[in-house]
Enzyme design. Structure first.
Site, mmCIF file in Angstrom:
data_model
loop_
_atom_site.group_PDB
_atom_site.id
_atom_site.type_symbol
_atom_site.label_atom_id
_atom_site.label_comp_id
_atom_site.label_asym_id
_atom_site.label_seq_id
_atom_site.Cartn_x
_atom_site.Cartn_y
_atom_site.Cartn_z
ATOM 1 N N GLY A 1 2.946 -0.896 4.289
ATOM 2 C CA GLY A 1 3.031 0.516 3.919
ATOM 3 C C GLY A 1 4.474 0.909 3.659
ATOM 4 N N GLY A 2 5.099 1.554 4.635
ATOM 5 C CA GLY A 2 6.443 2.122 4.481
ATOM 6 C C GLY A 2 7.463 1.188 3.840
ATOM 7 N N GLY B 1 2.632 2.777 10.738
ATOM 8 C CA GLY B 1 3.597 3.856 10.560
ATOM 9 C C GLY B 1 4.284 4.281 11.842
ATOM 10 C CD GLU C 1 -2.920 5.741 6.490
ATOM 11 O OE1 GLU C 1 -2.898 5.717 5.244
ATOM 12 O OE2 GLU C 1 -2.031 5.219 7.199
ATOM 13 C CG HIS D 1 -5.846 2.187 5.124
ATOM 14 N ND1 HIS D 1 -5.358 3.149 5.975
ATOM 15 C CD2 HIS D 1 -4.874 1.251 5.011
ATOM 16 C CE1 HIS D 1 -4.129 2.803 6.355
ATOM 17 N NE2 HIS D 1 -3.815 1.657 5.780
ATOM 18 C CB SER E 1 5.307 -1.342 12.009
ATOM 19 O OG SER E 1 4.946 0.015 12.225
ATOM 20 C CG ASN F 1 -1.767 1.235 1.317
ATOM 21 O OD1 ASN F 1 -1.816 2.032 0.368
ATOM 22 N ND2 ASN F 1 -2.439 1.421 2.443
ATOM 23 C CD1 TRP F 2 3.966 1.172 -2.479
ATOM 24 C CD2 TRP F 2 3.822 1.947 -4.577
ATOM 25 N NE1 TRP F 2 4.808 0.422 -3.258
ATOM 26 C CE2 TRP F 2 4.740 0.884 -4.557
ATOM 27 C CE3 TRP F 2 3.551 2.588 -5.787
ATOM 28 C CZ2 TRP F 2 5.406 0.445 -5.696
ATOM 29 C CZ3 TRP F 2 4.218 2.154 -6.923
ATOM 30 C CH2 TRP F 2 5.133 1.095 -6.880
ATOM 31 C CE LYS F 3 -0.197 3.353 4.650
ATOM 32 N NZ LYS F 3 -0.116 3.463 6.094
ATOM 33 C CD GLU G 1 -3.475 -2.006 7.404
ATOM 34 O OE1 GLU G 1 -2.456 -2.332 6.790
ATOM 35 O OE2 GLU G 1 -4.022 -0.893 7.276
HETATM 36 P P1 13P Z 1 3.105 0.761 7.655
HETATM 37 O O1 13P Z 1 3.601 -0.557 7.109
HETATM 38 O O2 13P Z 1 3.829 1.940 7.122
HETATM 39 O O3 13P Z 1 2.980 0.727 9.146
HETATM 40 O O4 13P Z 1 1.594 0.929 7.087
HETATM 41 C C1 13P Z 1 0.695 -0.116 7.255
HETATM 42 C C2 13P Z 1 -0.519 0.167 6.463
HETATM 43 O O5 13P Z 1 -1.296 1.051 6.791
HETATM 44 C C3 13P Z 1 -0.759 -0.629 5.249
HETATM 45 O O6 13P Z 1 -2.034 -0.419 4.750
#
Ligand code: 13P
Length: 254
Positions: free
Chosen positions: A235-236, A174, A98, A96, A214, A9-11, A168
């Site tokens: 994500g990251g 993050g 977010e 998600h 994470s 998930n590149w956001k 999640e």
């Molecule tokens: P991180 O891996 O950056 O914690 O993000 C997780 C996430 O929200 C994937 O959708």
């Protein structure tokens, strides 16, 4: 046996140019990897390029990070399921944290999106997870159940098998703070139990439940070795082709 699914998930990261150079490196990294589903969710602007570069690859699939439930009309800024299908998108991340927290999405809205996605032959990756306050109050199971029941209302057993659930915990996203493998496994087992209540045990056994929050090369294998953890939503660590590939390899091994 559920096939593992590792998704990036590149956001709100990665331009079209970034996507091109990522894919060039990533493809080499995963050349010999088999037996795992790989999914990349770039921003909308890079979806067309990613699909074009993948050229119908069965190995790496594209996902969108969101969509709207209406088919067309006056919905400024929104994207429909048909628009995604036109770009050969296979999965769509919905609900998600977010989206829930920053953009105020409710279970009722997410439910409409889930239904539209399924009716449009897009596979939802439905995200659920508790906040730190909810966990500290010991309410994580109840929160997960409410989110699942609300977001999956009206979803048939057949459709549920096409759906991926991503657990999640909001406090692990993050933050560099991962749920322990025991905490994650416990919540995954609970999610599966709720899915069994919504349908039946045989159906719930087929549904893939990803962990997100994470996930890094260093903790992926441990998490993915748990009986109810069927993948990762990253994500990251998915922004770097080498670290994402390492997580994919862990998924192929476990
Ligand atoms: P991180 O891996 O950056 O914690 O993000 C997780 C996430 O929200 C994937 O959708």
């Amino acid at each position: 046996m559920r096939r593992k699914i590792i998704a990036a998930n590149w956001k709100m990261n990665q331009t079209v140019a970034d996507t091109e150079s990522f894919l060039e490196d990533f493809r080499l990294e995963v050349e010999d990897v088999a037996g795992v589903d790989i999914v990349i969710a770039p921003p909308f602007t890079a979806l067309a390029k990613l699909s074009e570069l993948l050229g119908g690859s069965q190995k790496i699939r594209t996902a969108a990070q969101n969509m709207y439930y209406e088919t067309s009309g006056a919905f400024t800024g929104e994207i429909s399921a048909a628009m995604l299908r036109e770009l050969y998108v296979k999965y769509v991340i919905l609900g998600h944290s977010e989206r829930r927290q920053i953009f105020g999405e409710s279970d009722a809205l997410i439910n409409k999106k889930v239904i539209t996605a399924l009716e449009s032959e897009l596979r939802p990756i439905l995200c659920v997870g508790e906040t730190i306050e909810e966990r500290e109050a010991g309410r994580e199971r109840e929160v997960l159940e409410t989110q699942l029941r609300g977001s999956l209302a009206g979803v048939t057993a057949e459709q549920l098998v096409e759906t991926v659930i991503a657990y999640e915990p909001v406090w692990a996203i993050g933050t560099g703070r991962t749920a322990s493998t025991a905490q994650a496994q416990d919540c995954h087992a609970h999610v599966r139990a709720v899915l069994a209540e919504l349908t039946d045990e045989a159906t719930a056994d087929k549904v893939r439940i990803q962990y997100g929050g994470s996930v890094k090369p260093g903790n992926a294998a441990d998490l993915l070795s748990q009986p109810d953890i069927d993948g990762a939503l990253v994500g990251g660590a998915s922004l770097d082709p080498r670290s994402f590939a390492e997580i994919v390899r862990a998924g192929a091994r476990e």
